[in-house]
Design a protein around this motif. Structure first.
Motif, PDB file in Angstrom:
ATOM      1  N   ILE A  65      -6.494  -0.999  -1.949  1.00 30.85           N
ATOM      2  CA  ILE A  65      -7.803  -0.638  -2.490  1.00 30.85           C
ATOM      3  C   ILE A  65      -8.228   0.752  -2.021  1.00 30.85           C
ATOM      4  O   ILE A  65      -8.155   1.075  -0.830  1.00 30.85           O
ATOM      5  CB  ILE A  65      -8.871  -1.676  -2.076  1.00 30.85           C
ATOM      6  CG1 ILE A  65      -8.586  -3.023  -2.771  1.00 30.85           C
ATOM      7  CG2 ILE A  65     -10.278  -1.202  -2.455  1.00 30.85           C
ATOM      8  CD1 ILE A  65      -9.525  -4.144  -2.345  1.00 30.85           C
ATOM      9  N   VAL A  66      -8.659   1.559  -2.973  1.00 27.82           N
ATOM     10  CA  VAL A  66      -9.250   2.870  -2.697  1.00 27.82           C
ATOM     11  C   VAL A  66     -10.696   2.793  -3.189  1.00 27.82           C
ATOM     12  O   VAL A  66     -10.927   2.614  -4.383  1.00 27.82           O
ATOM     13  CB  VAL A  66      -8.497   3.993  -3.441  1.00 27.82           C
ATOM     14  CG1 VAL A  66      -9.246   5.313  -3.312  1.00 27.82           C
ATOM     15  CG2 VAL A  66      -7.090   4.137  -2.887  1.00 27.82           C
TER      16      VAL A  66
ATOM     17  N   VAL B 225      -2.242   0.596  -6.451  1.00 32.95           N
ATOM     18  CA  VAL B 225      -3.477   1.258  -6.023  1.00 32.95           C
ATOM     19  C   VAL B 225      -4.611   0.806  -6.936  1.00 32.95           C
ATOM     20  O   VAL B 225      -4.546   0.948  -8.159  1.00 32.95           O
ATOM     21  CB  VAL B 225      -3.335   2.791  -6.052  1.00 32.95           C
ATOM     22  CG1 VAL B 225      -4.668   3.459  -5.724  1.00 32.95           C
ATOM     23  CG2 VAL B 225      -2.258   3.240  -5.066  1.00 32.95           C
ATOM     24  N   ASP B 226      -5.642   0.250  -6.329  1.00 32.79           N
ATOM     25  CA  ASP B 226      -6.778  -0.313  -7.066  1.00 32.79           C
ATOM     26  C   ASP B 226      -8.033   0.484  -6.724  1.00 32.79           C
ATOM     27  O   ASP B 226      -8.613   0.318  -5.646  1.00 32.79           O
ATOM     28  CB  ASP B 226      -6.946  -1.785  -6.669  1.00 32.79           C
ATOM     29  CG  ASP B 226      -8.013  -2.503  -7.481  1.00 32.79           C
ATOM     30  OD1 ASP B 226      -8.588  -1.875  -8.380  1.00 32.79           O
ATOM     31  OD2 ASP B 226      -8.272  -3.693  -7.195  1.00 32.79           O
TER      32      ASP B 226
ATOM     33  N   TYR C 119      -1.683  -8.873   1.906  1.00 31.40           N
ATOM     34  CA  TYR C 119      -1.415  -8.463   0.530  1.00 31.40           C
ATOM     35  C   TYR C 119      -2.602  -7.749  -0.117  1.00 31.40           C
ATOM     36  O   TYR C 119      -2.539  -7.391  -1.291  1.00 31.40           O
ATOM     37  CB  TYR C 119      -0.957  -9.660  -0.298  1.00 31.40           C
ATOM     38  CG  TYR C 119       0.429 -10.103   0.133  1.00 31.40           C
ATOM     39  CD1 TYR C 119       1.560  -9.482  -0.378  1.00 31.40           C
ATOM     40  CD2 TYR C 119       0.592 -11.083   1.102  1.00 31.40           C
ATOM     41  CE1 TYR C 119       2.832  -9.845   0.041  1.00 31.40           C
ATOM     42  CE2 TYR C 119       1.857 -11.455   1.526  1.00 31.40           C
ATOM     43  CZ  TYR C 119       2.983 -10.834   0.998  1.00 31.40           C
ATOM     44  OH  TYR C 119       4.238 -11.182   1.432  1.00 31.40           O
ATOM     45  N   THR C 120      -3.672  -7.535   0.645  1.00 28.72           N
ATOM     46  CA  THR C 120      -4.762  -6.647   0.237  1.00 28.72           C
ATOM     47  C   THR C 120      -5.129  -5.792   1.442  1.00 28.72           C
ATOM     48  O   THR C 120      -5.515  -6.324   2.492  1.00 28.72           O
ATOM     49  CB  THR C 120      -6.002  -7.430  -0.224  1.00 28.72           C
ATOM     50  OG1 THR C 120      -5.672  -8.209  -1.373  1.00 28.72           O
ATOM     51  CG2 THR C 120      -7.122  -6.467  -0.603  1.00 28.72           C
ATOM     52  N   ILE C 121      -4.958  -4.491   1.301  1.00 30.97           N
ATOM     53  CA  ILE C 121      -5.340  -3.557   2.355  1.00 30.97           C
ATOM     54  C   ILE C 121      -6.125  -2.429   1.695  1.00 30.97           C
ATOM     55  O   ILE C 121      -6.300  -2.415   0.476  1.00 30.97           O
ATOM     56  CB  ILE C 121      -4.121  -3.007   3.122  1.00 30.97           C
ATOM     57  CG1 ILE C 121      -3.187  -2.266   2.154  1.00 30.97           C
ATOM     58  CG2 ILE C 121      -3.377  -4.120   3.842  1.00 30.97           C
ATOM     59  CD1 ILE C 121      -2.135  -1.466   2.868  1.00 30.97           C
ATOM     60  N   GLY C 122      -6.593  -1.476   2.488  1.00 32.22           N
ATOM     61  CA  GLY C 122      -7.365  -0.386   1.916  1.00 32.22           C
ATOM     62  C   GLY C 122      -7.142   0.924   2.639  1.00 32.22           C
ATOM     63  O   GLY C 122      -6.759   0.945   3.819  1.00 32.22           O
TER      64      GLY C 122
ATOM     65  N   TRP D 116     -11.737  11.951   7.950  1.00 34.17           N
ATOM     66  CA  TRP D 116     -10.437  11.326   8.178  1.00 34.17           C
ATOM     67  C   TRP D 116     -10.195  10.185   7.210  1.00 34.17           C
ATOM     68  O   TRP D 116     -11.110   9.691   6.567  1.00 34.17           O
ATOM     69  CB  TRP D 116     -10.286  10.856   9.628  1.00 34.17           C
ATOM     70  CG  TRP D 116     -11.411  10.039  10.214  1.00 34.17           C
ATOM     71  CD1 TRP D 116     -12.399  10.492  11.036  1.00 34.17           C
ATOM     72  CD2 TRP D 116     -11.655   8.627  10.040  1.00 34.17           C
ATOM     73  NE1 TRP D 116     -13.241   9.455  11.380  1.00 34.17           N
ATOM     74  CE2 TRP D 116     -12.807   8.301  10.785  1.00 34.17           C
ATOM     75  CE3 TRP D 116     -11.012   7.608   9.328  1.00 34.17           C
ATOM     76  CZ2 TRP D 116     -13.325   7.004  10.835  1.00 34.17           C
ATOM     77  CZ3 TRP D 116     -11.523   6.308   9.380  1.00 34.17           C
ATOM     78  CH2 TRP D 116     -12.670   6.032  10.133  1.00 34.17           C
ATOM     79  N   TRP D 117      -8.928   9.813   7.121  1.00 34.77           N
ATOM     80  CA  TRP D 117      -8.507   8.708   6.267  1.00 34.77           C
ATOM     81  C   TRP D 117      -7.703   7.741   7.113  1.00 34.77           C
ATOM     82  O   TRP D 117      -6.913   8.161   7.973  1.00 34.77           O
ATOM     83  CB  TRP D 117      -7.644   9.212   5.111  1.00 34.77           C
ATOM     84  CG  TRP D 117      -8.393  10.069   4.144  1.00 34.77           C
ATOM     85  CD1 TRP D 117      -9.033   9.674   3.007  1.00 34.77           C
ATOM     86  CD2 TRP D 117      -8.597  11.483   4.223  1.00 34.77           C
ATOM     87  NE1 TRP D 117      -9.621  10.743   2.378  1.00 34.77           N
ATOM     88  CE2 TRP D 117      -9.368  11.869   3.111  1.00 34.77           C
ATOM     89  CE3 TRP D 117      -8.193  12.469   5.141  1.00 34.77           C
ATOM     90  CZ2 TRP D 117      -9.739  13.184   2.874  1.00 34.77           C
ATOM     91  CZ3 TRP D 117      -8.570  13.775   4.924  1.00 34.77           C
ATOM     92  CH2 TRP D 117      -9.341  14.127   3.798  1.00 34.77           C
ATOM     93  N   ALA D 118      -7.903   6.459   6.881  1.00 39.18           N
ATOM     94  CA  ALA D 118      -7.231   5.451   7.698  1.00 39.18           C
ATOM     95  C   ALA D 118      -6.859   4.228   6.872  1.00 39.18           C
ATOM     96  O   ALA D 118      -7.521   3.885   5.893  1.00 39.18           O
ATOM     97  CB  ALA D 118      -8.114   5.037   8.869  1.00 39.18           C
ATOM     98  N   LEU D 119      -5.800   3.573   7.302  1.00 37.76           N
ATOM     99  CA  LEU D 119      -5.323   2.356   6.666  1.00 37.76           C
ATOM    100  C   LEU D 119      -5.912   1.163   7.410  1.00 37.76           C
ATOM    101  O   LEU D 119      -5.770   1.043   8.634  1.00 37.76           O
ATOM    102  CB  LEU D 119      -3.798   2.322   6.744  1.00 37.76           C
ATOM    103  CG  LEU D 119      -3.030   1.412   5.791  1.00 37.76           C
ATOM    104  CD1 LEU D 119      -3.400   1.693   4.350  1.00 37.76           C
ATOM    105  CD2 LEU D 119      -1.539   1.589   6.013  1.00 37.76           C
TER     106      LEU D 119
END
Length: 329
Positions: free
Chosen positions: A44-45, A74-75, A97-100, A259-262
């Motif tokens: 997810i974005v 990518v959602d 199975y769902t991350i962002g 910043w960007w993070a998982l």
């Protein structure tokens, strides 16, 4: 009395039965997550396609797909400044199975919103930092001040000038407020809905000053359409090596970066966290991403380091919001 042949056959049958029972028991007790991933993954974005968050997510997803042989979809779930997509991540099944891919806005949400549908610290599984980019103070090419020192002097002599940011509560907004507090200048915030429209107005001269993400500003700086006066990194950026940092100009606390993070929902399997961390490390070593997004710094971190960053920044932004009188929504 049993014949030797019958005895052997019976013994073999008993042995096979024992082995099969053991295999069955092992299969039943095995954790299915250990085989991760066995199906497609939703990434997810919480922003629209085309921006840096979307670009990084697609690079990460393509790499994971090549390595694991499973599709990473990518959602894009834009809306409410990223809150809608972020809430979907928090409430997703914690099965890996769902991350962002989120931004530093995760640390500003609790500062700017009186009621959040999630807790920015407690409701997420922190995986890894992905990248960061500093901010830069830029002015129009025709702006009279040529240096940061001249800019401060002019801002004090002519208070009330407007400065553009990519929106209320963004990293660029907070950096602008930190600049005001550190220098004592009076410049008025002009919030835009994104860095691109703010930059367009700066180039057109509708606003004279802007705090911009370095990735947004670099092409225009290099083209001579705007002038950079100072950058908010701890040391000079390779993208604009001639531009001094606020730190070296005498403002050591004026070090900021988007910043960007998982991140995933709380309780994700450890194997999923570990595998995505490996992908983050691989992404950090890719020079081609820096070429496509000048000014960006590729990096990775431990889950603990990422969690510490979020908690620390929540405290920092709360302090800045209180001093700058940025109201809760």
């Amino acid at each position: 009395m049993r014949t030797p042949a019958l005895f052997v056959r019976g013994a073999l049958a008993a042995t096979l039965l024992t082995l099969l029972s053991g295999v069955q028991a092992q299969a039943q007790s095995a954790d299915p997550a250990e085989a991760y991933p066995t199906r497609s993954i939703r990434l997810i974005v919480p922003f629209a396609p085309g921006a840096t968050t979307d670009f990084l997510a697609r690079q990460l997803g393509e790499s994971a797909n090549r390595d694991w042989g499973q599709p990473v979809v990518v959602d894009n779930r834009a809306g409410a400044g990223g809150l809608i997509g972020t809430d979907l991540i928090a409430k997703a099944a914690p099965d890996g199975y769902t991350i962002g891919l989120l931004t530093g806005a995760l640390a500003t949400y609790p500062v700017l919103n009186a009621k959040l549908p999630f807790d920015s610290v407690k409701d997420f599984e922190f995986i890894s930092m992905i990248a960061s980019v500093p901010n830069v103070l830029v002015v129009t090419a025709a702006y009279p001040a040529k240096t940061f020192k001249d800019f401060v002097a002019r801002a004090k002599a002519d208070p009330g000038q407007g400065y553009a940011s990519s929106g209320t509560g963004t990293n660029t907004h907070f950096t602008g407020e930190m600049l005001k507090l550190a220098t004592g200048i009076d410049i008025q915030h002009v919030a835009y809905k994104g860095g691109a429209p703010a930059m367009a107005d700066l180039i057109a001269g509708h606003v004279k000053i802007m705090i911009a993400s370095l990735t947004t500003a670099v092409p225009q700086i290099r083209a001579g359409k705007i002038r950079a006066l100072a950058v908010s990194s701890a040391s000079r950026s390779d993208a604009v090596p001639d531009v001094p940092t606020f730190k070296e100009l005498g403002y050591p606390d004026l070090v900021t970066a988007e910043w960007w993070a998982l991140i995933g929902p709380k309780g994700m399997p450890k194997i999923a966290v570990s595998k995505w961390r490996d992908e983050a490390r691989k992404l950090a070593g890719r020079a081609d991403i820096k070429e496509k997004s000048p000014g960006i710094v590729m990096l990775s971190s431990t889950p603990e380091e990422l969690a510490d960053t979020v908690e620390r920044e929540i405290g920092t932004w709360k302090d800045i919001a209180a001093k700058a009188k940025i109201a809760l929504e």
